[in-house]
Design a protein around this motif. Structure first.
Motif, PDB file in Angstrom:
ATOM      1  N   LEU A 166       0.817  -1.215   0.000  1.00 21.46           N
ATOM      2  CA  LEU A 166       0.000   0.000   0.000  1.00 21.46           C
ATOM      3  C   LEU A 166       0.848   1.261   0.000  1.00 21.46           C
ATOM      4  N   ALA A 167       1.749   1.335   0.954  1.00 19.99           N
ATOM      5  CA  ALA A 167       2.408   2.606   1.263  1.00 19.99           C
ATOM      6  C   ALA A 167       3.870   2.675   0.856  1.00 19.99           C
ATOM      7  N   GLY A 168       4.452   1.559   0.468  1.00 22.46           N
ATOM      8  CA  GLY A 168       5.886   1.532   0.203  1.00 22.46           C
ATOM      9  C   GLY A 168       6.646   1.138   1.454  1.00 22.46           C
ATOM     10  N   ALA A 169       7.754   0.450   1.268  1.00 16.88           N
ATOM     11  CA  ALA A 169       8.525  -0.060   2.406  1.00 16.88           C
ATOM     12  C   ALA A 169       9.015   1.055   3.321  1.00 16.88           C
ATOM     13  N   GLY A 170       9.365   2.215   2.749  1.00 28.47           N
ATOM     14  CA  GLY A 170       9.878   3.321   3.555  1.00 28.47           C
ATOM     15  C   GLY A 170       8.853   3.813   4.563  1.00 28.47           C
ATOM     16  N   ASN A 171       7.617   3.957   4.154  1.00 27.35           N
ATOM     17  CA  ASN A 171       6.570   4.419   5.072  1.00 27.35           C
ATOM     18  C   ASN A 171       6.245   3.380   6.136  1.00 27.35           C
ATOM     19  N   VAL A 172       6.386   2.102   5.802  1.00 27.13           N
ATOM     20  CA  VAL A 172       6.162   1.055   6.795  1.00 27.13           C
ATOM     21  C   VAL A 172       7.268   1.097   7.854  1.00 27.13           C
ATOM     22  N   LYS A 173       8.499   1.350   7.414  1.00 27.81           N
ATOM     23  CA  LYS A 173       9.598   1.513   8.374  1.00 27.81           C
ATOM     24  C   LYS A 173       9.298   2.644   9.357  1.00 27.81           C
ATOM     25  N   LYS A 174       8.823   3.784   8.825  1.00 28.58           N
ATOM     26  CA  LYS A 174       8.520   4.931   9.680  1.00 28.58           C
ATOM     27  C   LYS A 174       7.422   4.585  10.681  1.00 28.58           C
ATOM     28  N   TYR A 175       6.417   3.866  10.220  1.00 27.62           N
ATOM     29  CA  TYR A 175       5.315   3.480  11.097  1.00 27.62           C
ATOM     30  C   TYR A 175       5.806   2.583  12.229  1.00 27.62           C
ATOM     31  N   LEU A 176       6.562   1.565  11.883  1.00 31.52           N
ATOM     32  CA  LEU A 176       7.029   0.614  12.892  1.00 31.52           C
ATOM     33  C   LEU A 176       8.007   1.268  13.867  1.00 31.52           C
ATOM     34  N   ARG A 177       8.955   2.012  13.348  1.00 26.53           N
ATOM     35  CA  ARG A 177      10.012   2.572  14.197  1.00 26.53           C
ATOM     36  C   ARG A 177       9.522   3.739  15.052  1.00 26.53           C
ATOM     37  N   SER A 178       8.374   4.301  14.680  1.00 18.55           N
ATOM     38  CA  SER A 178       7.759   5.343  15.523  1.00 18.55           C
ATOM     39  C   SER A 178       6.689   4.739  16.425  1.00 18.55           C
ATOM     40  N   TYR A 179       6.563   3.417  16.388  1.00 14.62           N
ATOM     41  CA  TYR A 179       5.536   2.697  17.145  1.00 14.62           C
ATOM     42  C   TYR A 179       4.136   3.254  16.877  1.00 14.62           C
ATOM     43  N   GLY A 180       3.883   3.461  15.573  1.00 11.00           N
ATOM     44  CA  GLY A 180       2.554   3.849  15.129  1.00 11.00           C
ATOM     45  C   GLY A 180       2.265   5.329  15.124  1.00 11.00           C
ATOM     46  N   GLN A 181       3.229   6.147  15.506  1.00  8.05           N
ATOM     47  CA  GLN A 181       2.995   7.597  15.539  1.00  8.05           C
ATOM     48  C   GLN A 181       3.014   8.199  14.135  1.00  8.05           C
ATOM     49  N   ALA A 182       3.851   7.667  13.261  1.00  6.52           N
ATOM     50  CA  ALA A 182       3.968   8.190  11.893  1.00  6.52           C
ATOM     51  C   ALA A 182       3.234   7.257  10.941  1.00  6.52           C
ATOM     52  N   PHE A 184       0.666   6.452   7.578  1.00  6.66           N
ATOM     53  CA  PHE A 184       0.534   6.912   6.199  1.00  6.66           C
ATOM     54  C   PHE A 184      -0.893   6.643   5.744  1.00  6.66           C
ATOM     55  N   SER A 185      -1.457   7.561   4.965  1.00  9.75           N
ATOM     56  CA  SER A 185      -2.785   7.373   4.408  1.00  9.75           C
ATOM     57  C   SER A 185      -2.747   7.658   2.915  1.00  9.75           C
ATOM     58  N   ASP A 186      -3.304   6.740   2.109  1.00  7.44           N
ATOM     59  CA  ASP A 186      -3.302   6.969   0.666  1.00  7.44           C
ATOM     60  C   ASP A 186      -4.475   7.870   0.281  1.00  7.44           C
ATOM     61  N   ALA A 187      -4.642   8.105  -1.019  1.00  6.42           N
ATOM     62  CA  ALA A 187      -5.664   9.031  -1.503  1.00  6.42           C
ATOM     63  C   ALA A 187      -7.083   8.570  -1.194  1.00  6.42           C
ATOM     64  N   TYR A 188      -7.244   7.272  -0.900  1.00  5.48           N
ATOM     65  CA  TYR A 188      -8.573   6.728  -0.615  1.00  5.48           C
ATOM     66  C   TYR A 188      -8.803   6.499   0.872  1.00  5.48           C
ATOM     67  N   GLY A 189      -7.842   6.933   1.692  1.00  8.36           N
ATOM     68  CA  GLY A 189      -8.013   6.848   3.135  1.00  8.36           C
ATOM     69  C   GLY A 189      -7.501   5.582   3.799  1.00  8.36           C
ATOM     70  N   SER A 190      -6.913   4.666   3.039  1.00 13.02           N
ATOM     71  CA  SER A 190      -6.353   3.451   3.640  1.00 13.02           C
ATOM     72  C   SER A 190      -5.027   3.775   4.315  1.00 13.02           C
ATOM     73  N   THR A 191      -4.816   3.211   5.494  1.00  9.32           N
ATOM     74  CA  THR A 191      -3.606   3.514   6.266  1.00  9.32           C
ATOM     75  C   THR A 191      -2.755   2.270   6.461  1.00  9.32           C
ATOM     76  N   VAL A 192      -1.516   2.500   6.886  1.00  6.34           N
ATOM     77  CA  VAL A 192      -0.620   1.395   7.218  1.00  6.34           C
ATOM     78  C   VAL A 192      -1.237   0.556   8.331  1.00  6.34           C
ATOM     79  N   ALA A 193      -1.781   1.221   9.352  1.00  4.81           N
ATOM     80  CA  ALA A 193      -2.374   0.506  10.486  1.00  4.81           C
ATOM     81  C   ALA A 193      -3.522  -0.385  10.023  1.00  4.81           C
ATOM     82  N   TYR A 194      -4.351   0.120   9.115  1.00  2.97           N
ATOM     83  CA  TYR A 194      -5.490  -0.655   8.614  1.00  2.97           C
ATOM     84  C   TYR A 194      -5.019  -1.912   7.891  1.00  2.97           C
ATOM     85  N   TYR A 195      -4.007  -1.767   7.031  1.00  2.00           N
ATOM     86  CA  TYR A 195      -3.491  -2.923   6.296  1.00  2.00           C
ATOM     87  C   TYR A 195      -2.787  -3.898   7.232  1.00  2.00           C
ATOM     88  N   MET A 196      -2.099  -3.388   8.242  1.00  2.00           N
ATOM     89  CA  MET A 196      -1.457  -4.261   9.229  1.00  2.00           C
ATOM     90  C   MET A 196      -2.483  -5.170   9.897  1.00  2.00           C
TER      91      MET A 196
END
Length: 215
Positions: A166-182, A184-196
Motif C-alpha cells: 500500500l504505502a511503500g517499504a519506507g513508510n512502513v519503516k517509519k510506522y514501525l520505528r515510531s511505534y505507530g505515531q507516523a 501513512f494514508s493513501d488518496a482513498y483513506g487506507s492507512t498502514v495501520a489498517y493494512y497491518m
C-alpha cells in the motif's frame, strides 16, 4: 381348572405374537416434479480463477478453500485493491489486479503498462517479485517487530508486507520505528495501520526476501 388356565395362557401368547405380524402394504407411485428430482450426476462448482471466496460485505469475505495460505493472502489483497480485476485502472493510474504504479513496474523490469494489463501471468509474477523485494527492504523490521503490538494490533509478517504494498517499504519503516505515531494514508483513506490489521496472520513464508528482483 388347570387346563382352562393353561388354555387361556396359550391364547394370550398367540394374540401377542400375531400383533407383531408383518403386513404387506400396497405401493403407491407418486410423480415427482422434475425440479425436485435428484439426478445421478457429479456436483461441480465453477469458481473464477483465483477468486475462490464468498463475498459477505463491501470488502469483507470468507476464504473458503485458501484460508491463511499465501494464495489466500494474494486473493485477499487483490480483492481489496481491485476486486480481483486484472484490467482495472484506478483514478490515480494504478494498474491491474494488485494496483501497481508505473514506477514500481519499472523497478521490476516492466516498461509497457498496456502489455502488463493484458498479461495476468505477468501481473502474478510481478506481485511475487514485489513481495520478495519488500521483504528484503524490511527484513530487519520483520525480525524486530513481528509479535509486538502497536496501536492494539499484533504485528505479523503478512501485515507488514501488505502495508508495504500500500504505502511503500519506507513508510512502513517509519510506522514501525515510531511505534505507530507516523502513519501513512493513501488518496482513498487506507492507512498502514489498517493494512497491518486487515492482512495479519497469513503465511507468506513461501516467498523469500530478494534484494533486486526483476522480470
Amino acid at each position: 381348572m388347570k387346563r382352562w388356565i393353561g388354555f387361556l395362557g396359550h391364547l394370550a401368547i398367540i394374540t401377542i405374537l400375531t400383533s407383531f405380524a408383518t403386513y404387506r402394504v400396497k405401493n403407491t407411485k407418486v410423480d415427482v416434479p422434475d425440479l425436485l428430482k435428484v439426478h445421478n450426476q457429479g456436483l461441480f462448482f465453477d469458481f473464477p480463477e483465483e477468486q475462490t471466496r464468498i463475498e459477505l460485505e463491501k470488502d469483507e469475505f470468507l476464504n473458503v478453500f485458501l484460508g491463511k495460505s499465501y494464495q489466500g493472502f494474494k486473493d485477499a489483497l487483490a480483492f481489496k485493491e481491485s476486486q480481483g480485476d486484472y484490467s482495472s485502472v484506478n483514478t490515480l493510474g494504478y494498474l491491474g489486479k494488485y494496483q501497481f504504479g508505473r514506477s514500481t513496474l519499472r523497478l521490476m523490469g516492466v516498461k509497457d503498462g498496456d502489455a502488463f494489463l493484458n498479461d495476468p501471468a505477468l501481473q502474478e509474477k510481478v506481485f511475487n517479485l514485489n513481495v520478495a523485494r519488500n521483504k528484503w527492504i524490511l527484513r530487519r523490521d520483520i525480525k524486530r517487530f513481528v509479535g509486538k503490538r502497536i496501536n492494539g494490533i499484533t504485528i505479523t509478517e503478512s501485515g507488514i508486507v501488505a502495508a508495504a504494498h500500500l504505502a511503500g517499504a519506507g513508510n512502513v519503516k517509519k510506522y514501525l520505528r515510531s511505534y505507530g505515531q507516523a502513519d501513512f494514508s493513501d488518496a482513498y483513506g487506507s492507512t498502514v495501520a489498517y493494512y497491518m490489521k486487515k492482512f495479519a496472520g497469513f503465511d507468506v513464508s513461501v516467498i523469500k526476501a530478494k534484494q533486486k528482483p526483476r522480470i
